[in-house]
Design an enzyme around this catalytic site. Structure first.
Site, PDB file in Angstrom:
ATOM      1  N   HIS A 170       0.848  -1.191  -0.153  1.00  0.00           N
ATOM      2  CA  HIS A 170      -0.208  -0.071  -0.033  1.00  0.00           C
ATOM      3  C   HIS A 170       0.884   1.331   0.062  1.00  0.00           C
ATOM      4  O   HIS A 170       0.595   2.255   0.540  1.00  0.00           O
ATOM      5  CB  HIS A 170      -0.962  -0.134   1.129  1.00  0.00           C
ATOM      6  N   ASN A 177     -10.369  -2.722   2.512  1.00  0.00           N
ATOM      7  CA  ASN A 177     -10.106  -2.730   0.819  1.00  0.00           C
ATOM      8  C   ASN A 177     -11.361  -2.332  -0.012  1.00  0.00           C
ATOM      9  O   ASN A 177     -12.244  -2.464   0.772  1.00  0.00           O
ATOM     10  CB  ASN A 177      -9.437  -4.101   0.566  1.00  0.00           C
TER      11      ASN A 177
HETATM   12 FE1  HDE Z   1      -2.643  -4.812   5.280  1.00  0.00          FE
HETATM   13  N1  HDE Z   1      -0.923  -4.088   5.813  1.00  0.00           N
HETATM   14  N2  HDE Z   1      -1.937  -6.647   5.956  1.00  0.00           N
HETATM   15  N3  HDE Z   1      -4.432  -5.661   4.532  1.00  0.00           N
HETATM   16  N4  HDE Z   1      -3.155  -3.027   4.867  1.00  0.00           N
HETATM   17  C1  HDE Z   1      -0.406  -2.817   5.901  1.00  0.00           C
HETATM   18  O1  HDE Z   1       0.529  -1.602   7.505  1.00  0.00           O
HETATM   19  C2  HDE Z   1      -0.963  -6.840   6.767  1.00  0.00           C
HETATM   20  C3  HDE Z   1      -4.554  -7.003   4.952  1.00  0.00           C
HETATM   21  C4  HDE Z   1      -4.424  -2.692   4.302  1.00  0.00           C
HETATM   22  O2  HDE Z   1      -3.270   3.417   4.087  1.00  0.00           O
HETATM   23  C5  HDE Z   1       0.964  -2.368   6.514  1.00  0.00           C
HETATM   24  O3  HDE Z   1       1.002   0.763   7.818  1.00  0.00           O
HETATM   25  C6  HDE Z   1      -0.792  -8.442   7.325  1.00  0.00           C
HETATM   26  C7  HDE Z   1      -6.107  -7.154   4.853  1.00  0.00           C
HETATM   27  C8  HDE Z   1      -4.460  -1.459   4.082  1.00  0.00           C
HETATM   28  O4  HDE Z   1      -1.811   3.340   5.386  1.00  0.00           O
HETATM   29  C9  HDE Z   1       1.410  -3.782   7.044  1.00  0.00           C
HETATM   30  C10 HDE Z   1      -1.844  -8.910   6.689  1.00  0.00           C
HETATM   31  C11 HDE Z   1      -6.765  -5.897   4.399  1.00  0.00           C
HETATM   32  C12 HDE Z   1      -3.302  -1.006   4.269  1.00  0.00           C
HETATM   33  C13 HDE Z   1       0.124  -4.871   6.709  1.00  0.00           C
HETATM   34  C14 HDE Z   1      -2.718  -7.752   5.842  1.00  0.00           C
HETATM   35  C15 HDE Z   1      -5.595  -4.930   4.602  1.00  0.00           C
HETATM   36  C16 HDE Z   1      -2.427  -1.798   4.771  1.00  0.00           C
HETATM   37  C17 HDE Z   1       2.066  -1.840   5.483  1.00  0.00           C
HETATM   38  C18 HDE Z   1      -2.495 -10.344   6.849  1.00  0.00           C
HETATM   39  C19 HDE Z   1      -8.083  -5.422   4.168  1.00  0.00           C
HETATM   40  C20 HDE Z   1      -2.691   0.421   3.951  1.00  0.00           C
HETATM   41  C21 HDE Z   1       1.848  -0.415   5.906  1.00  0.00           C
HETATM   42  C22 HDE Z   1      -2.536 -10.869   7.783  1.00  0.00           C
HETATM   43  C23 HDE Z   1      -9.185  -5.752   5.156  1.00  0.00           C
HETATM   44  C24 HDE Z   1      -3.052   1.404   5.169  1.00  0.00           C
HETATM   45  C25 HDE Z   1       1.244  -0.453   7.005  1.00  0.00           C
HETATM   46  C26 HDE Z   1      -2.607   2.857   4.825  1.00  0.00           C
HETATM   47  C27 HDE Z   1      -1.427  -1.765   5.091  1.00  0.00           C
HETATM   48  C28 HDE Z   1       0.176  -6.128   7.146  1.00  0.00           C
HETATM   49  C29 HDE Z   1      -3.869  -8.102   5.236  1.00  0.00           C
HETATM   50  C30 HDE Z   1      -5.657  -3.729   4.169  1.00  0.00           C
HETATM   51  C31 HDE Z   1       2.448  -4.396   6.605  1.00  0.00           C
HETATM   52  C32 HDE Z   1       0.229  -8.995   8.147  1.00  0.00           C
HETATM   53  C33 HDE Z   1      -6.680  -8.363   4.823  1.00  0.00           C
HETATM   54  C34 HDE Z   1      -5.759  -0.766   3.563  1.00  0.00           C
HETATM   55  O5  HDE Z   1       1.454  -3.698   8.436  1.00  0.00           O
END
Ligand code: HDE
Length: 714
Positions: free
Chosen positions: A92, A165
Site C-alpha cells: 500500500h 479494501n
Molecule cells: Fe494490510 N498491511 N496486512 N491488509 N493493509 C499494511 O501496514 C498486513 C490486509 C490494508 O493506507 C501495512 O501501515 C498483514 C487485509 C490497507 O496506510 C502492514 C496482513 C486488508 C493498508 C500490513 C494484511 C488489509 C494496509 C503496511 C495479513 C483488508 C494501508 C504499512 C494478516 C482488510 C493502510 C502499514 C494505509 C497496510 C500488514 C492483510 C488492508 C505491513 C500482516 C486483509 C488498506 O502492516
C-alpha cells in the site's frame, strides 16, 4: 489535524478561468496560494530560528574559493534534505487521502455502545487513505490491483481505524502466509519488474498453488481492480467484527462503504493508457472533486448476524476469503462519510498516517479470524520502523482528539514534555493519576468481549475453511456478460505474460476449471492450451445461484453526471453559441465541461471572438474524460476532421464506450471515421440529443457497443 485550510479560499472561487483576463486569474491564484501558506509574511530562518541573509550562496573563502565547513546554514539544509525520505510502506505504498467527517443516521445503541454511532447530531472527523497494494510510491494509479480503503475515525472515545479494501475478501486465510503472498505479488527480485501489477510468474505461481486465493483472484481479475475513481469504489472491512451494546450483547458484523457516485470502472485498455498519460489519475480526480466542492460521499453500513446464527451459513464467518451475500443478509445503513478537505501536506498527512486494525473503541471488538489476529500485531510493528519508533501517535495526523494520558515515556522523537514525577501506577506522589476507568455501559473503560476459549494449542486450518471455489463461482455467475468477458480477458492477459507454461496450465486446470468450466475453457483457448477437463474438487454448490449485488452494473449511484468530465473538441471557426449552449446544459447537470483545442492557445470562434481553452487535445487525451461533445461550426469540424489527434480522440472515446455527441454538421466527420450512431453516439445538438447524451454518461458506458468497438484499433 490542525489546519488553517478551512478558512482559505477554495479553487472553486476561481471559477471562470475561461475569462480572457489571464493576468487577473494569475493574481487570484497567487492570493489563493498566499492565503493557504503558513509562511506568508515570515522571514526565512534556520531550524534553530536564526534569520537567513543569503539563501543563494555557500560560505566560501573568496568568490572563487573552496566552501567552508563552518557554513552551518548550508550544512543544516543539506543534512535535512539527505534524510527527507522515510521507508515507504511495504504494501500500500502508493496512496492518496482526504479529510472529512462521519455522521450517524440515528441512534444505533441497540447494536453498539460506540459513542460515534449514538447521535445523528454528532460530527466525527475522519481521515481516509486510499492506496494500491503492489506498486511503490511513484507507481501508476490505474494498475490492475486491489485498492486500500483505510478510514481513521477521530472519535471522542479514541481513534477507530477501519482498515479495509475495495474488495470484500482476501487472498489468504492465515496471517502466516502474508509475507509469502506479498513476496510473490511484488516485482520479481532479479529485475524489479513489473511495477504495480500482478501479471508475472511469481504471483501466478503462488496463487495457482494456493486454492484459497481463487475467490480474491477472480475479484482482482474483474473490473473492481481498475476503478474509474476512488470516489466510485465500494469499501469493505473484510473480516467479521463484533459490535457490542451497553447490555453486553454482541452481534457479528461485516462493514461496507457504499459510494453515492456509484461503483464504476475504466476499461483495461484505458487503465493501461492512463498509467502513462496521467499517472496521477486517481489522486488528481479525488483532490479536484474536493477542491471544486463536489464532495465524495459514502454510506457506512453493516451486515448484522446475531451471535446465535454464527453457524447458519455454508461457509465460516471467520474465513476472510468469504463474503456474506447481500441477498442473504442485507446491509443496514448506519451513517454517512463526506470527504470535504484536501490535505495541506502530502508527507505530513498521507505518508505519516498510521492505521492499525487494532485501534478500536468500546462497542467494537474483533473475532478470531486468523488473518485479522495477525494484522493486530503487524501494523504497529511496521510503523515502528517506518515512522522511527513507538511515538508515531504524537504525529499530528495520528493524534486522537480524545486525551491520551498514560505512563508511557521517552523513546525516539518524543514530543510531549511530561510534568510531574510519577510515571508509574499505582502512585501516591501524583495522587494516583492517571487512573483506570471501570468498564461500563457508556463512557466506561475498554473491556474485551468475554468469549469463552477452551481448546488445544494447535497449528491447524479449520475444516470449515476448506471450500475455496463456491464463492468464486458465485461471483463469476453474478456478473453481466460484459463483466464476464472482462474477467476472461484479464486472466488471458495476465497469464499470457507468465513465461512458464506449467504455471499457466496449473492455473487453468486446477483453479479455473474448479471455478467454472466455461471460464477455464475460454482462457485456455486464448492461451493456446488444450481444453480443460471438469474440475476435480467437489466444492459444494452454494444455495444462491447468483448474487446481483456483486455486479457493478447494479450500483449506478445517485448523483447523475455530477462531477463527470466532458471534453468539448473545438478548433478555429467553432460556433460560439453552440459551445455556450452545451456548456450551460452540462453545468445545469453539475458536470465539468472542458474546452480542448488543437493547442493550448485560444480558439477563434465563427463570431470572431477569442475563446480560451482549458487544454490541448494532446495534453488531455480522451482517456481523461467521461464523454465527448463536438460543437457546431463548419470550419472547426473540418479542422477536426483533418487532425490526426482529434480523430484519434474520437475513435478512442468510441472504443472506450464513452458517450459522444456530435453537432449535425459533423455527420461527415463520423462517416470519415466509420462510426455509426448508437445509444451513446448521437448526432444533433438539440435539447433532446443533449438529454440523451446526459443519460448515456449517467449509464457510465455504452455497454451495447462493446462488440462493435472491438474493431477499432487500440
Ligand atoms: Fe494490510 N498491511 N496486512 N491488509 N493493509 C499494511 O501496514 C498486513 C490486509 C490494508 O493506507 C501495512 O501501515 C498483514 C487485509 C490497507 O496506510 C502492514 C496482513 C486488508 C493498508 C500490513 C494484511 C488489509 C494496509 C503496511 C495479513 C483488508 C494501508 C504499512 C494478516 C482488510 C493502510 C502499514 C494505509 C497496510 C500488514 C492483510 C488492508 C505491513 C500482516 C486483509 C488498506 O502492516
Amino acid at each position: 489535524m490542525s489546519s488553517n485550510r478551512t478558512d482559505a479560499p477554495k479553487q472553486s472561487e476561481l471559477a471562470g478561468t475561461q475569462t480572457p483576463d489571464r493576468a487577473n486569474t494569475n493574481t487570484k491564484l497567487q492570493n489563493l496560494e498566499q492565503a493557504r501558506s503558513d509562511a506568508t509574511g515570515q522571514a526565512l530562518r534556520t531550524n534553530q530560528g536564526v534569520r537567513i541573509a543569503d539563501n543563494q550562496n555557500t560560505l566560501k573563502a573568496g568568490a572563487r574559493g573552496p566552501s567552508l565547513l563552518e557554513d552551518f546554514i548550508m550544512r543544516e539544509k543539506i543534512t535535512h534534505f539527505d534524510h527527507e525520505r522515510i521507508p515507504e510502506r511495504i504494501v500500500h505504498a502508493r496512496g492518496t487521502g482526504a479529510h472529512g467527517y462521519f455522521q450517524s443516521y440515528g441512534n444505533h445503541s441497540a447494536l453498539t455502545k460506540a459513542g460515534f454511532l449514538q447521535d445523528p447530531e454528532k460530527v466525527t472527523p475522519v481521515f481516509v487513505r486510499f492506496s494500491t497494494v503492489q506498486g511503490p510510491r511513484g507507481s501508476g494509479d490505474t494498475v490492475r490491483d486491489v485498492r486500500g480503503f483505510a478510514v481513521k475515525f477521530y472519535t471522542d472515545e479514541g481513534n477507530f481505524d477501519l482498515v479495509g479494501n475495495n474488495m470484500p475478501v482476501f487472498f489468504i486465510q492465515d496471517a502466516i502466509k502474508f509475507p509469502d503472498f506479498v513476496h510473490a505479488v511484488k516485482p520479481e527480485p532479479h529485475n524489479e519488474i513489473p511495477t504495480g501489477g500482478s501479471a508475472h510468474d511469481t504471483f501466478w505461481d503462488f496463487v495457482s498453488l494456493v486454492p484459497e486465493s481463487a475467490h480474491m483472484v477472480i475479484w482482482a481479475m474483474s473490473d473492481r481492480a481498475i476503478p474509474r475513481s476512488l470516489r466510485m469504489m465500494e469499501g469493505f472491512g473484510v473480516h467479521t467484527f463484533r459490535l457490542i451494546n451497553a447490555e453486553g450483547v454482541a452481534s457479528f458484523v461485516k462493514f461496507h462503504w457504499k459510494p453515492r457516485q456509484g461503483v464504476h470502472s475504466v476499461l483495461w485498455d484505458e487503465a493501461q493508457k492512463l498509467a502513462g498519460k496521467d499517472t496521477d489519475y486517481h489522486r488528481r480526480d479525488l483532490s479536484e472533486a474536493i477542491e471544486t466542492g463536489d464532495y465524495p460521499e459514502w454510506e457506512l453500513g453493516v451486515q448484522i448476524v446475531p451471535e446465535a446464527d454464527e453457524h447458519k451459513f455454508d461457509f465460516d464467518l471467520l474465513d476472510p476469503t468469504k463474503l456474506i451475500p447481500e441477498e442473504l443478509v442485507p446491509v443496514t445503513p448506519l451513517g454517512k462519510m463526506v470527504l470535504n478537505r484536501n490535505p495541506d501536506n502530502y508527507f505530513a498527512e498521507i505518508e505519516q498516517v498510521a492505521f492499525c486494525p487494532g485501534h478500536i473503541v468500546p462497542g467494537i471488538d474483533f473475532t478470531n479470524d486468523p488473518l485479522l489476529q495477525g494484522r493486530l500485531f503487524s501494523y504497529t510493528d511496521t510503523q515502528i520502523s517506518r515512522l522511527g519508533g513507538p511515538n508515531f501517535h504524537e504525529i499530528p495526523i495520528n493524534r486522537p482528539v480524545a486525551p491520551n494520558h498514560n505512563n508511557q515515556r521517552d523513546a525516539m522523537h518524543r514530543q510531549t514534555i511530561h510534568k510531574g514525577r510519577a510515571s508509574y501506577e499505582p502512585n501516591s506522589i501524583d495522587g494516583g493519576w492517571p487512573k483506570e476507568t471501570p468498564a461500563g455501559p457508556q463512557d466506561g473503560g475498554f473491556e474485551s468481549y468475554q468469549e469463552r476459549v477452551d481448546a488445544h494449542k494447535i497449528r491447524e486450518r479449520s475444516e470449515s475453511f476448506s471450500d475455496h471455489f463456491s464463492q468464486a463461482r458465485l461471483f463469476f455467475k453474478s456478473m453481466s456478460p460484459n463483466e464476464q468477458q472482462h474477467i476472461i480477458k484479464a486472466y488471458s492477459f495476465e497469464l499470457g505474460k507468465v513465461e512458464r507454461e506449467y504455471i499457466r496450465e496449473r492455473q487453468v486446470n486446477e483453479i479455473l476449471a474448479n471455478i467454472d468450466l466455461d471460464l477455464a475453457a475460454a482462457v485456455a483457448e486464448n492461451l493456446g492450451l488444450p481444453a480443460p477437463k471438469a474440475g476435480t474438487v467437489k466444492a459444494p454448490q452454494s444455495k444462491l445461484k447468483t448474487s446481483p449485488a456483486l455486479s457493478q452494473m447494479n450500483h449506478p449511484g445517485t448523483v447523475g453526471i455530477k462531477g463527470r468530465k466532458i471534453a468539448l473538441l473545438i478548433a478555429n471557426g467553432v460556433d460560439g453559441a453552440s459551445v455556450d449552449t452545451l456548456v450551460k446544459a452540462l453545468e445545469a447537470h453539475s458536470a465539468r465541461p472542458m474546452l480542448l483545442g488543437p493547442t493550448s492557445a485560444p480558439v477563434k470562434t465563427a463570431e470572431g471572438k477569442a475563446l480560451p481553452v482549458d487544454a490541448s487535445m494532446e495534453g488531455m487525451p480522451s482517456v481523461m474524460f467521461d464523454g465527448i461533445l463536438v460543437p457546431d461550426g463548419k470550419a472547426s469540424l473540418d479542422a477536426l476532421g483533418a487532425s490526426g489527434v482529434a480523430k484519434h480522440f474520437l475513435l478512442e472515446g468510441y472504443k472506450h464506450l464513452k458517450a459522444i455527441g456530435v453537432a449535425p454538421q459533423g455527420k461527415a466527420l463520423l462517416d470519415a471515421l466509420g462510426l455509426k450512431t448508437d445509444k451513446g453516439l448521437l448526432l444533433g445538438d438539440d435539447q433532446k440529443t443533449v438529454e440523451a447524451f446526459v443519460k448515456a454518461v449517467e449509464a457510465h458506458r455504452v455497454w451495447e457497443r462493446e462488440a462493435a468497438a472491438e474493431a477499432i484499433p487500440a
